[in-house]
Scaffold this active site. Sequence first.
Site, PDB file in Angstrom:
ATOM      1  N   ARG A 110     -11.073  -9.991   3.721  1.00  9.05           N
ATOM      2  CA  ARG A 110     -11.107  -9.265   4.834  1.00  9.05           C
ATOM      3  C   ARG A 110     -11.234 -10.338   6.183  1.00  9.05           C
ATOM      4  O   ARG A 110     -11.279  -9.897   7.241  1.00  9.05           O
ATOM      5  CB  ARG A 110     -12.542  -8.677   4.833  1.00  9.05           C
ATOM      6  N   ILE A 120       0.801  -1.242   0.054  1.00  9.51           N
ATOM      7  CA  ILE A 120       0.001  -0.029  -0.030  1.00  9.51           C
ATOM      8  C   ILE A 120       1.011   1.189  -0.079  1.00  9.51           C
ATOM      9  O   ILE A 120       1.826   1.263   0.770  1.00  9.51           O
ATOM     10  CB  ILE A 120      -0.894   0.093   1.115  1.00  9.51           C
ATOM     11  N   GLN A 176       7.284  -4.481  -4.543  1.00  8.56           N
ATOM     12  CA  GLN A 176       6.346  -4.237  -5.607  1.00  8.56           C
ATOM     13  C   GLN A 176       6.742  -2.802  -6.662  1.00  8.56           C
ATOM     14  O   GLN A 176       7.137  -1.788  -6.024  1.00  8.56           O
ATOM     15  CB  GLN A 176       4.844  -4.010  -5.389  1.00  8.56           C
ATOM     16  N   ARG A 224     -10.257   8.564  -8.209  1.00 11.41           N
ATOM     17  CA  ARG A 224     -10.622   8.245  -6.907  1.00 11.41           C
ATOM     18  C   ARG A 224     -11.287   9.360  -6.051  1.00 11.41           C
ATOM     19  O   ARG A 224     -10.443  10.570  -5.648  1.00 11.41           O
ATOM     20  CB  ARG A 224      -9.869   7.618  -5.940  1.00 11.41           C
ATOM     21  N   HIS A 274      -6.168  -4.440  -7.935  1.00 10.41           N
ATOM     22  CA  HIS A 274      -5.610  -3.057  -7.152  1.00 10.41           C
ATOM     23  C   HIS A 274      -6.466  -2.774  -6.198  1.00 10.41           C
ATOM     24  O   HIS A 274      -6.859  -1.339  -5.763  1.00 10.41           O
ATOM     25  CB  HIS A 274      -5.472  -1.926  -8.149  1.00 10.41           C
ATOM     26  N   LYS A 294       1.508  -8.840 -11.097  1.00  5.46           N
ATOM     27  CA  LYS A 294       0.338  -8.461 -10.141  1.00  5.46           C
ATOM     28  C   LYS A 294      -0.722  -7.675 -11.134  1.00  5.46           C
ATOM     29  O   LYS A 294      -0.187  -6.730 -11.565  1.00  5.46           O
ATOM     30  CB  LYS A 294       0.742  -7.640  -8.869  1.00  5.46           C
ATOM     31  N   ASP A 311      -5.187 -11.088  -4.469  1.00  6.32           N
ATOM     32  CA  ASP A 311      -5.534 -10.150  -3.376  1.00  6.32           C
ATOM     33  C   ASP A 311      -6.625  -9.398  -3.835  1.00  6.32           C
ATOM     34  O   ASP A 311      -7.344  -9.458  -4.931  1.00  6.32           O
ATOM     35  CB  ASP A 311      -4.312  -9.296  -3.244  1.00  6.32           C
TER      36      ASP A 311
END
Length: 386
Positions: free
Chosen positions: A319, A87, A136, A173, A284, A260, A315
């Site tokens: 949760r 992240i 990453q 976003r 993502h 990924k 991924d």
Amino acid sequence: MNPELLKYNPQYPSVQDLKKKAKQRIPKFAFDYLEGGCNDELNLWRNEADFRDIQLIPRYLKKHRGVDMRTELFGHVYDAPFGISPIGLQGLMWPNAPVILAKAARKHNIPYILSTVSTASIEEIAEVAGSQFWFQLYHPTENKLRDDILRRLDAVECPVLVVLVDVPSFGLRYREIKAGLSMPPKITINNFIQAALRPAWSVEFLKAGMPTFATLKPYMGKDLDIKQLGKFMNATFTGRVDSEKIKAIRDLWKGKLVIKGVVCDEDMEESIRLGADGVIVSNHGGRQIDAGESTIKPLKGLADSYGDKMTIMIDSGLRSGPDIGRSLACGAKFTFMGRPFMYGVSALGKQGGDHTIALLKAQLKQVMEQVCCEQVGDFPTALASS
């Protein structure tokens, strides 16, 4: 209650509990950055909701000799079949979060993936995480920068390089734009007010100082800081990571290579052709394309078709321990989660990484006992037919 979980904080036995506490402890702009998806956040919702449709078969009369969660992956035996996803801007959400999580990963022997745009450097996290350190890569527009990052990774003996391919452009976003974390970011009076309303976060933030993009700092120029992220990222990392770029990395990188963002047959077949060691089925975290599928949707088909040719991981949307079990039942070899671990650190600070790992292990162990799986490789036998 699992005795391991009791060693940490039994008030937070689920990721949902950690999320509620995190929302109370960190500023709204930081929580929105962590929580938000792109556009109308439909795929963010689908990522979680579609897991609920996956059902497992409990078996009670069959002899069960106990649970072993150990999983071999790329020559390393991890203590559980899950790791910590990358992240960006982790230190904005909770100061020193990358170090807290990397230490927990090493202690519990699970992988920790550092993002190119995290707030800790390759060298710092490699020292903290040891052999649990993965990296990453946001592919730079200039090969010279790419080659130097690979050189640094080689110098610290990073065992696994994860190449991110799902960011040909940055997702829109809306939460980030409203919070002033758009491209380029803005400092607003609302952000100051939100920080003042979260004194625990503010105290830790003042102790740690303004987070910087430590891995990228050598390339950003003197005196550039978090406010220049958008301009720098747009100039340095925007662009499609196509087969030609992957091939160049494969030729340079001697360690394990994971791609990924693979969600379709065409990209899976190309990943195999290019010599990747593994793929992570990912969207993502719902932050790039709102019109796409959830990651659990294509997983089983990809695993059925290519599981004997490629190490397939997942991924986005997981949760809980049951979600880990569902993913393994659908054919994933390994799973990764990002937001749950940041909820944990944001809620509990230095204890957050250990606690989140413990609760996920406790949940997964309980599921394995219910469906009579002794090893994580047994999960496909527990998948209920749709």
